[in-house]
Write a protein that holds these residues in place. Structure first.
Motif, PDB file in Angstrom:
ATOM      1  N   LEU A  16      19.862   5.963  26.561  1.00 41.72           N
ATOM      2  CA  LEU A  16      19.792   7.388  26.643  1.00 41.72           C
ATOM      3  C   LEU A  16      19.923   7.890  25.332  1.00 41.72           C
ATOM      4  O   LEU A  16      20.513   7.254  24.463  1.00 41.72           O
ATOM      5  CB  LEU A  16      20.803   7.900  27.661  1.00 41.72           C
ATOM      6  N   VAL A  17      19.474   9.033  25.070  1.00 45.74           N
ATOM      7  CA  VAL A  17      19.600   9.779  23.739  1.00 45.74           C
ATOM      8  C   VAL A  17      20.966   9.882  23.291  1.00 45.74           C
ATOM      9  O   VAL A  17      21.290   9.761  22.075  1.00 45.74           O
ATOM     10  CB  VAL A  17      18.945  11.200  23.919  1.00 45.74           C
ATOM     11  N   ARG A  18      21.892  10.284  24.219  1.00 49.23           N
ATOM     12  CA  ARG A  18      23.377  10.238  24.050  1.00 49.23           C
ATOM     13  C   ARG A  18      23.828   9.170  23.434  1.00 49.23           C
ATOM     14  O   ARG A  18      24.986   9.115  22.672  1.00 49.23           O
ATOM     15  CB  ARG A  18      24.235  10.895  25.141  1.00 49.23           C
TER      16      ARG A  18
ATOM     17  N   GLU B 194      18.242  12.118  28.467  1.00 50.42           N
ATOM     18  CA  GLU B 194      16.839  11.604  28.498  1.00 50.42           C
ATOM     19  C   GLU B 194      16.767  10.348  27.894  1.00 50.42           C
ATOM     20  O   GLU B 194      17.462   9.936  27.254  1.00 50.42           O
ATOM     21  CB  GLU B 194      16.017  12.587  27.536  1.00 50.42           C
ATOM     22  N   ASP B 195      15.784   9.605  28.417  1.00 49.29           N
ATOM     23  CA  ASP B 195      15.394   8.273  27.903  1.00 49.29           C
ATOM     24  C   ASP B 195      15.201   8.244  26.409  1.00 49.29           C
ATOM     25  O   ASP B 195      14.162   9.019  25.794  1.00 49.29           O
ATOM     26  CB  ASP B 195      14.173   7.708  28.630  1.00 49.29           C
ATOM     27  N   ALA B 196      15.728   7.538  25.667  1.00 49.06           N
ATOM     28  CA  ALA B 196      15.663   7.751  24.208  1.00 49.06           C
ATOM     29  C   ALA B 196      14.108   7.307  23.788  1.00 49.06           C
ATOM     30  O   ALA B 196      13.662   7.827  22.787  1.00 49.06           O
ATOM     31  CB  ALA B 196      16.541   6.654  23.521  1.00 49.06           C
ATOM     32  N   ASP B 197      13.455   6.303  24.397  1.00 45.95           N
ATOM     33  CA  ASP B 197      12.166   6.033  24.136  1.00 45.95           C
ATOM     34  C   ASP B 197      11.177   7.320  24.113  1.00 45.95           C
ATOM     35  O   ASP B 197      10.296   7.175  23.369  1.00 45.95           O
ATOM     36  CB  ASP B 197      11.668   4.966  24.956  1.00 45.95           C
ATOM     37  N   ASN B 198      11.454   8.096  25.154  1.00 42.72           N
ATOM     38  CA  ASN B 198      10.694   9.355  25.333  1.00 42.72           C
ATOM     39  C   ASN B 198      10.987  10.350  24.048  1.00 42.72           C
ATOM     40  O   ASN B 198       9.940  10.885  23.388  1.00 42.72           O
ATOM     41  CB  ASN B 198      10.757  10.011  26.553  1.00 42.72           C
ATOM     42  N   ALA B 199      12.075  10.252  23.672  1.00 39.69           N
ATOM     43  CA  ALA B 199      12.397  11.206  22.396  1.00 39.69           C
ATOM     44  C   ALA B 199      11.742  10.578  21.322  1.00 39.69           C
ATOM     45  O   ALA B 199      11.280  11.545  20.476  1.00 39.69           O
ATOM     46  CB  ALA B 199      13.992  11.452  22.522  1.00 39.69           C
ATOM     47  N   ILE B 200      11.846   9.430  21.204  1.00 44.96           N
ATOM     48  CA  ILE B 200      11.475   8.556  20.023  1.00 44.96           C
ATOM     49  C   ILE B 200       9.918   8.969  19.807  1.00 44.96           C
ATOM     50  O   ILE B 200       9.346   9.131  18.870  1.00 44.96           O
ATOM     51  CB  ILE B 200      11.816   7.391  19.943  1.00 44.96           C
TER      52      ILE B 200
END
Length: 139
Positions: free
Chosen positions: A4-6, A85-91
């Motif tokens: 996760l982003v967090r 949010e899923d970190a992969d999506n943010a990246i």
């Protein structure tokens, strides 16, 4: 299991009000060894000011910066992420928008910043970017 982003973000982001001066932002960046401050109005995110914004939008455009406010130079087109949010999506959004950092907000209020350096340190610590991002600031 997806991260996760967090789990990757830098918590406790540096924030300044929209009417703070560019000099105040530059001093905060220097003092904390960071390259950005999140710009807020009434506690809600309204922009992001980077060291590059200060140089390109303030210093290069004006002779006297003494009265220049963050609201005049910050990026107002903000790409954000949720801490859950899923970190992969943010990246992927960072890649899509060609940006180096993304503000993390919860109900419109800033709670962190996710940078490409944060992601590299966690996911590829032996890469050049991961190694550089993990090093102590030199300023």
């Amino acid at each position: 299991m997806a991260q996760l982003v967090r789990e990757l973000m830098t918590s406790d982001p540096e924030t300044l009000p929209v009417d703070a001066t560019v000099q105040q932002a530059a001093q905060r960046m220097r003092d904390r060894g960071i390259g950005d401050v999140l710009v807020i109005e009434d506690g809600r995110l309204c922009g992001i000011a980077t060291d590059r914004d200060i140089v390109v939008r303030a210093l290069a455009e004006r002779e006297d910066l003494s009265g220049t406010r963050l609201g005049e130079v910050c990026s107002e087109q903000i790409v954000t992420a949720s801490p859950n949010e899923d970190a992969d999506n943010a990246i992927a959004r960072m890649r899509e928008h060609a940006i180096r950092r993304i503000a993390v907000v919860d109900e419109g209020r800033p709670v962190g910043v996710l940078s490409i350096g944060d992601a590299a340190v966690e996911r590829d610590p032996r890469s050049a970017l991961g190694d550089i991002s993990a090093a102590r600031a030199n300023a």
